[in-house]
Motif scaffolding. Structure first.
Motif, mmCIF file in Angstrom:
data_model
loop_
_atom_site.group_PDB
_atom_site.id
_atom_site.type_symbol
_atom_site.label_atom_id
_atom_site.label_comp_id
_atom_site.label_asym_id
_atom_site.label_seq_id
_atom_site.Cartn_x
_atom_site.Cartn_y
_atom_site.Cartn_z
ATOM 1 N N ALA A 1 0.842 -1.183 0.000
ATOM 2 C CA ALA A 1 0.000 0.000 0.000
ATOM 3 C C ALA A 1 0.883 1.241 0.000
ATOM 4 O O ALA A 1 2.102 1.169 0.092
ATOM 5 C CB ALA A 1 -0.892 -0.014 1.238
ATOM 6 N N VAL A 2 0.240 2.411 -0.141
ATOM 7 C CA VAL A 2 0.998 3.654 -0.256
ATOM 8 C C VAL A 2 2.002 3.786 0.882
ATOM 9 O O VAL A 2 3.158 4.135 0.691
ATOM 10 C CB VAL A 2 0.030 4.855 -0.262
ATOM 11 C CG1 VAL A 2 0.807 6.158 -0.210
ATOM 12 C CG2 VAL A 2 -0.840 4.808 -1.504
ATOM 13 N N SER B 1 -3.672 11.446 -5.796
ATOM 14 C CA SER B 1 -2.640 10.510 -5.370
ATOM 15 C C SER B 1 -1.417 10.565 -6.297
ATOM 16 O O SER B 1 -1.015 9.566 -6.888
ATOM 17 C CB SER B 1 -3.192 9.077 -5.321
ATOM 18 O OG SER B 1 -2.329 8.236 -4.607
ATOM 19 N N ASN C 1 -6.170 1.869 -0.143
ATOM 20 C CA ASN C 1 -5.490 3.110 -0.495
ATOM 21 C C ASN C 1 -6.477 4.186 -0.923
ATOM 22 O O ASN C 1 -6.376 5.354 -0.532
ATOM 23 C CB ASN C 1 -4.482 2.852 -1.619
ATOM 24 C CG ASN C 1 -3.317 1.994 -1.169
ATOM 25 O OD1 ASN C 1 -3.050 1.867 0.020
ATOM 26 N ND2 ASN C 1 -2.621 1.386 -2.123
ATOM 27 N N GLU D 1 -8.604 5.520 2.135
ATOM 28 C CA GLU D 1 -7.849 6.438 2.988
ATOM 29 C C GLU D 1 -7.654 7.777 2.289
ATOM 30 O O GLU D 1 -7.761 8.837 2.915
ATOM 31 C CB GLU D 1 -6.503 5.826 3.351
ATOM 32 C CG GLU D 1 -6.605 4.657 4.310
ATOM 33 C CD GLU D 1 -5.264 4.083 4.685
ATOM 34 O OE1 GLU D 1 -5.057 3.810 5.877
ATOM 35 O OE2 GLU D 1 -4.416 3.910 3.794
#
Length: 396
Positions: free
Chosen positions: A118-119, A364, A222, A225
């Protein structure tokens, strides 16, 4: 505190909203950390914080009801109730994720290996007595500035510090939650704990549909969030453009969940124990709830209702601030990529969206994203980091 014994008492709605926002974000991190490490202890902390959130939302609702004395008050306070309800939904979703661990519902090992992709990754460790960080404040060791890794919470003598700042000192035997990229977090973890960082090893799977299902959940996490961050940003800046991006993200999460369900059903016929996939289904459902909650946060903006000052103030004063920074022609960031200047490491701020001069949005953005004079950055991080980002961007 027994959540059943809550009585009305005069409290600042702003203070309660700040704590609810910080606690909700911490709950998301803790819940996924519990799944990643299969930790009953972390999962139990999620449920305790969920009970605390129940108390906070009752306090907020009672205070808002006492404040409404006219139809105009009701119109202004309705979006605030939406923000309160959304934070509670996030808390409940985090509790559902924690129960995947506590009730041994189980998830495939491929899930635990995929979450760090994930990020950002969240890991839990205990401060060793001989650690270089023991007895040092977070500001004094420049942890976030030098490494890009942030301490998002500290457990000390049974209590959680959910908003450590630069003046917070780490002590031996503190349990800390570290958040950062997989590449950066390993060396910090080893310095903090004295132990080698051992990320979940990649698990080879022979079932393509299961791999696709796992990848979908990571992407849903991701996006959810990010949607929460953008939702608070839309409220803070009263921006319908940012709120519209929340709508798009929520719709994409819904679409991902639909595809996830199809892949899980196809994979169920190829695994030895289809019941072992229940944990994935629980994770997907809870993650979708988080994106739905983000939409509720931004609903007032979408419907043209003015943002109540108390909500904007709460977002500004929370643990992590959300800021809007313009890129000036003379700024070092002008016509450079975010990776070229290592913005995350240099400032401690995470750029979550870029609004181009023509009005288009880049949601993002990655290290390769180039920003230009006239662009506006929406970023999340500490107040000190916000000042550093403004200097880097040449924001007037």
């Amino acid at each position: 505190m027994d959540p059943g014994d809550v009585e009305y008492e005069p409290v600042s709605v702003k203070v309660v909203l700040v704590e609810m926002k910080d606690t909700a974000e911490l709950l998301i991190d803790l819940a996924y950390s519990a799944v990643l490490h299969g930790s009953d202890e972390v999962a139990a902390e999620v449920l305790e914080l969920e009970e605390r959130m129940d108390v906070l939302q009752l306090q907020a609702r009672m205070s808002l009801l006492m404040a409404a004395r006219s139809t105009e008050d009701a119109e202004r306070l309705a979006p605030v109730l939406g923000v309160v309800g959304a934070a509670e939904k996030i808390s409940d979703a985090a509790g559902d994720i924690a129960k995947v661990v506590l009730e041994d519902i189980g998830v495939p090992e491929a899930m635990r290996a995929a979450i760090p992709e994930a990020v950002e990754t969240v890991v839990r460790g205990r401060v060793a007595p001989d650690s270089d960080y023991a007895g040092t404040s977070l500001g004094g060791c420049n942890l976030e500035t030098d490494t890009g890794v942030r301490v998002i919470a500290i457990r000390r003598a049974g209590d959680w510090i959910v908003n450590p700042d630069r003046d917070t000192a780490l002590s031996a035997d503190d349990v800390v939650l570290l958040r950062g990229t997989e590449r950066a977090i390993g060396p910090v973890y080893e310095t903090v704990t004295g132990d080698a960082y051992d990320p979940p090893a990649p698990v080879d799977s022979t079932i393509d549909d299961l791999d696709r299902a796992v990848d979908s959940i990571v992407l849903m996490k991701n996006m959810s969030e990010l949607a929460v961050d953008l939702a608070y940003g839309s409220v803070l800046f009263d921006s319908q453009g940012v709120a519209a991006e929340v709508v798009e993200l929520e719709a994409e999460v819904d679409a991902l969940k639909s595809r996830f369900e199809a892949w899980v059903l196809r994979a169920a016929g190829r695994v030895e124990d289809p019941i072992s996939l229940r944990g994935l289904v629980h994770l997907a459902s809870a993650t979708e709830v988080i994106s739905d909650a983000a939409l509720e946060i931004s609903e007032g903006v979408l419907r043209g209702l003015d943002t109540h000052p108390v909500v904007a103030a709460a977002v500004e004063e929370s643990d992590e601030v959300i800021v809007r920074v313009g890129v000036g022609a003379d700024g070092r960031l002008a016509d450079a990529s975010l990776g070229d200047l290592e913005v995350k490491t240099a400032t401690g701020m995470r750029v979550i969206a870029v609004r181009r001069g023509g009005g288009d949005w880049v949601v993002s953005p990655g290290p390769e994203t180039v920003v230009h004079p006239g662009d506006v950055l929406i970023a999340k991080g500490t107040r000190a980091g916000a000042d550093r980002l403004a200097d880097l961007a040449g924001d007037a």
